[in-house]
Design an enzyme around this catalytic site. Sequence first.
Site, PDB file in Angstrom:
ATOM      1  N   GLU A  40      -0.311  -9.167  -0.490  1.00  0.00           N
ATOM      2  CA  GLU A  40      -1.751  -9.390  -0.467  1.00  0.00           C
ATOM      3  C   GLU A  40      -2.500  -9.480  -1.701  1.00  0.00           C
ATOM      4  O   GLU A  40      -3.468 -10.364  -1.844  1.00  0.00           O
ATOM      5  CB  GLU A  40      -2.318  -8.583   0.351  1.00  0.00           C
ATOM      6  CG  GLU A  40      -1.726  -8.458   1.859  1.00  0.00           C
ATOM      7  CD  GLU A  40      -2.148  -7.363   2.747  1.00  0.00           C
ATOM      8  OE1 GLU A  40      -1.780  -6.214   2.411  1.00  0.00           O
ATOM      9  OE2 GLU A  40      -2.864  -7.699   3.773  1.00  0.00           O
ATOM     10  N   GLU A  72       4.557  -5.324   7.491  1.00  0.00           N
ATOM     11  CA  GLU A  72       3.877  -4.391   7.995  1.00  0.00           C
ATOM     12  C   GLU A  72       4.309  -4.157   9.307  1.00  0.00           C
ATOM     13  O   GLU A  72       4.490  -3.015   9.858  1.00  0.00           O
ATOM     14  CB  GLU A  72       2.446  -4.541   7.884  1.00  0.00           C
ATOM     15  CG  GLU A  72       1.657  -4.188   6.698  1.00  0.00           C
ATOM     16  CD  GLU A  72       1.774  -5.464   5.548  1.00  0.00           C
ATOM     17  OE1 GLU A  72       2.386  -6.524   5.873  1.00  0.00           O
ATOM     18  OE2 GLU A  72       1.028  -5.651   4.646  1.00  0.00           O
ATOM     19  N   GLY A 129       0.739  -5.034   0.980  1.00  0.00           N
ATOM     20  CA  GLY A 129      -0.336  -5.040  -0.016  1.00  0.00           C
ATOM     21  C   GLY A 129      -0.121  -5.585  -1.230  1.00  0.00           C
ATOM     22  O   GLY A 129      -1.075  -6.099  -2.123  1.00  0.00           O
ATOM     23  N   ALA A 134       0.933  -1.135  -0.039  1.00  0.00           N
ATOM     24  CA  ALA A 134       0.083   0.078  -0.176  1.00  0.00           C
ATOM     25  C   ALA A 134       0.953   1.151  -0.123  1.00  0.00           C
ATOM     26  O   ALA A 134       2.047   0.979   0.331  1.00  0.00           O
ATOM     27  CB  ALA A 134      -0.727  -0.056   1.186  1.00  0.00           C
TER      28      ALA A 134
HETATM   29  N1  CAA Z   1       4.714   3.082  -0.573  1.00  0.00           N
HETATM   30  C1  CAA Z   1       5.144   4.451  -0.993  1.00  0.00           C
HETATM   31  N2  CAA Z   1       6.310   4.411  -1.722  1.00  0.00           N
HETATM   32  C2  CAA Z   1       7.078   3.414  -1.870  1.00  0.00           C
HETATM   33  C3  CAA Z   1       6.769   2.116  -1.181  1.00  0.00           C
HETATM   34  C4  CAA Z   1       5.430   1.855  -0.528  1.00  0.00           C
HETATM   35  N3  CAA Z   1       5.117   0.955  -0.097  1.00  0.00           N
HETATM   36  N4  CAA Z   1       7.597   1.059  -1.485  1.00  0.00           N
HETATM   37  C5  CAA Z   1       8.830   1.878  -2.139  1.00  0.00           C
HETATM   38  N5  CAA Z   1       8.142   3.305  -2.389  1.00  0.00           N
HETATM   39  C6  CAA Z   1       9.121   4.342  -2.973  1.00  0.00           C
HETATM   40  C7  CAA Z   1      10.291   4.803  -2.059  1.00  0.00           C
HETATM   41  O1  CAA Z   1       9.667   5.575  -0.948  1.00  0.00           O
HETATM   42  C8  CAA Z   1      10.985   5.365  -2.929  1.00  0.00           C
HETATM   43  O2  CAA Z   1      10.570   6.612  -3.405  1.00  0.00           O
HETATM   44  P1  CAA Z   1      11.643   8.051  -3.180  1.00  0.00           P
HETATM   45  O3  CAA Z   1      12.677   7.582  -4.344  1.00  0.00           O
HETATM   46  O4  CAA Z   1      10.672   9.263  -3.712  1.00  0.00           O
HETATM   47  O5  CAA Z   1      12.416   7.836  -2.096  1.00  0.00           O
HETATM   48  C9  CAA Z   1      11.103   4.255  -4.203  1.00  0.00           C
HETATM   49  O6  CAA Z   1       9.671   3.615  -4.160  1.00  0.00           O
HETATM   50  C10 CAA Z   1      12.103   3.376  -4.600  1.00  0.00           C
HETATM   51  O7  CAA Z   1      12.146   2.765  -3.293  1.00  0.00           O
HETATM   52  P2  CAA Z   1      13.490   2.455  -2.425  1.00  0.00           P
HETATM   53  O8  CAA Z   1      14.359   3.741  -2.658  1.00  0.00           O
HETATM   54  O9  CAA Z   1      12.933   2.158  -0.962  1.00  0.00           O
HETATM   55  O10 CAA Z   1      14.028   1.192  -3.320  1.00  0.00           O
HETATM   56  P3  CAA Z   1      14.924  -0.092  -2.507  1.00  0.00           P
HETATM   57  O11 CAA Z   1      15.418  -0.774  -3.702  1.00  0.00           O
HETATM   58  O12 CAA Z   1      16.026   0.578  -1.638  1.00  0.00           O
HETATM   59  O13 CAA Z   1      14.179  -0.718  -1.539  1.00  0.00           O
HETATM   60  C11 CAA Z   1      11.932  -2.109  -1.012  1.00  0.00           C
HETATM   61  C12 CAA Z   1      12.895  -1.551  -2.167  1.00  0.00           C
HETATM   62  C13 CAA Z   1      12.766  -2.976  -0.053  1.00  0.00           C
HETATM   63  C14 CAA Z   1      10.903  -2.678  -1.669  1.00  0.00           C
HETATM   64  C15 CAA Z   1      11.596  -0.923  -0.107  1.00  0.00           C
HETATM   65  O14 CAA Z   1      11.027   0.002  -1.091  1.00  0.00           O
HETATM   66  C16 CAA Z   1      10.390  -1.123   0.867  1.00  0.00           C
HETATM   67  O15 CAA Z   1      10.779  -1.368   1.920  1.00  0.00           O
HETATM   68  N6  CAA Z   1       9.325  -0.492   0.497  1.00  0.00           N
HETATM   69  C17 CAA Z   1       8.293  -0.767   1.347  1.00  0.00           C
HETATM   70  C18 CAA Z   1       7.549  -2.072   1.444  1.00  0.00           C
HETATM   71  C19 CAA Z   1       6.624  -2.148   2.488  1.00  0.00           C
HETATM   72  O16 CAA Z   1       6.784  -1.955   3.681  1.00  0.00           O
HETATM   73  N7  CAA Z   1       5.279  -2.398   2.231  1.00  0.00           N
HETATM   74  C20 CAA Z   1       4.353  -2.481   3.116  1.00  0.00           C
HETATM   75  C21 CAA Z   1       3.454  -1.440   2.880  1.00  0.00           C
HETATM   76  S1  CAA Z   1       2.035  -1.011   4.277  1.00  0.00           S
HETATM   77  C22 CAA Z   1       0.880  -2.045   3.351  1.00  0.00           C
HETATM   78  O17 CAA Z   1       0.928  -2.411   2.588  1.00  0.00           O
HETATM   79  C23 CAA Z   1      -0.371  -2.083   4.312  1.00  0.00           C
HETATM   80  C24 CAA Z   1      -1.465  -2.875   4.045  1.00  0.00           C
HETATM   81  O18 CAA Z   1      -1.456  -4.150   4.086  1.00  0.00           O
HETATM   82  C25 CAA Z   1      -2.612  -2.509   3.795  1.00  0.00           C
END
Ligand code: CAA
Length: 261
Positions: A115, A135, A112, A66
């Site tokens: 999911e 999460e 998400g 998400a």
């Molecule tokens: N939401 C918004 N933006 C996201 C994102 C997310 N879930 N995942 C990645 N991005 C964005 C980053 O913020 C970054 O943007 P900027 O360049 O503006 O900083 C861009 O995508 C590239 O990401 P990274 O620089 O972080 O890339 P990386 O290669 O260093 O890491 C990754 C990759 C491990 C996937 C890392 O991006 C990450 O951990 N992402 C989040 C994963 C996460 O926690 N997902 C769960 C979200 S909560 C959820 O899903 C709730 C639910 O169940 C409803």
Amino acid sequence: MNQKNIIKEIKESVCYLTINRPKNLNALNKNTITELSSEIIDANQDVSIRCIVLTGSENKAFVAGADIKEFISFSKSEGEKLARKGQNELFDIVENSSKPIIAAINGFALGGGLELAMACHIRIASDNAKMGLPEVSLGVIPGYGGTQRLAQLVGKGKAMEMITTAIMISANEAKNWGLVNHVCSQEELIEISTKIAKSISKNSPMAVSKAIKCINSGYAFGTEGYEVEKKEFGNCFGTPDFIEGTTAFIEKRKPNFSNIE
Ligand code: CAA
């Protein structure tokens, strides 16, 4: 229909939907959820389509979750509404689609994103894919059905481990766990997904849709779990750990969680 975040292509009997927000690793924001949902509803009404293949754009991510930036300042009730609306508007529609949806997992499928893949009927992963429900590392829980569907697919014990440790597993581990059906190279992913889609297309659409309905109905006892998930997802919002976890993500640092519940 002109969509901002979804690319649609229909070839023969297969509808290909690509989530297209590569700068945000295809994270699911509000618009993407609405657009994807409407494409799936349309595909279900189009008699020329027999199967849907869902993937992410470029080669890094299927969907990284998400959109954290969109919900970071939500209140508890807005958090619960996010889970409720997402599940009603998209995830339940995907799971109950009368046309099979194949998730072609081409990279990160996190939160998400995993999911969404789990709501699909069949999952194929490329060998670079990484999957997880991270999460709790953000001070929140899965809110798009992950606590229920992961346990259905891999069993309660493995789901407990994967969710509480927030680990990411490789495509091959996911196959060993029963989370994905096949693993292949990224170059072969669409080809193999298409092969499965075509073999489904040869069968009776009426019988295929009834089979999906019957398989899903065997898991309907879990509906109470989805309700608890939506409420508890909302309850995480605005807590010190939620603020610390999501802020640490944006600031690209490790979170320092409190021990307050
Ligand atoms: N939401 C918004 N933006 C996201 C994102 C997310 N879930 N995942 C990645 N991005 C964005 C980053 O913020 C970054 O943007 P900027 O360049 O503006 O900083 C861009 O995508 C590239 O990401 P990274 O620089 O972080 O890339 P990386 O290669 O260093 O890491 C990754 C990759 C491990 C996937 C890392 O991006 C990450 O951990 N992402 C989040 C994963 C996460 O926690 N997902 C769960 C979200 S909560 C959820 O899903 C709730 C639910 O169940 C409803």
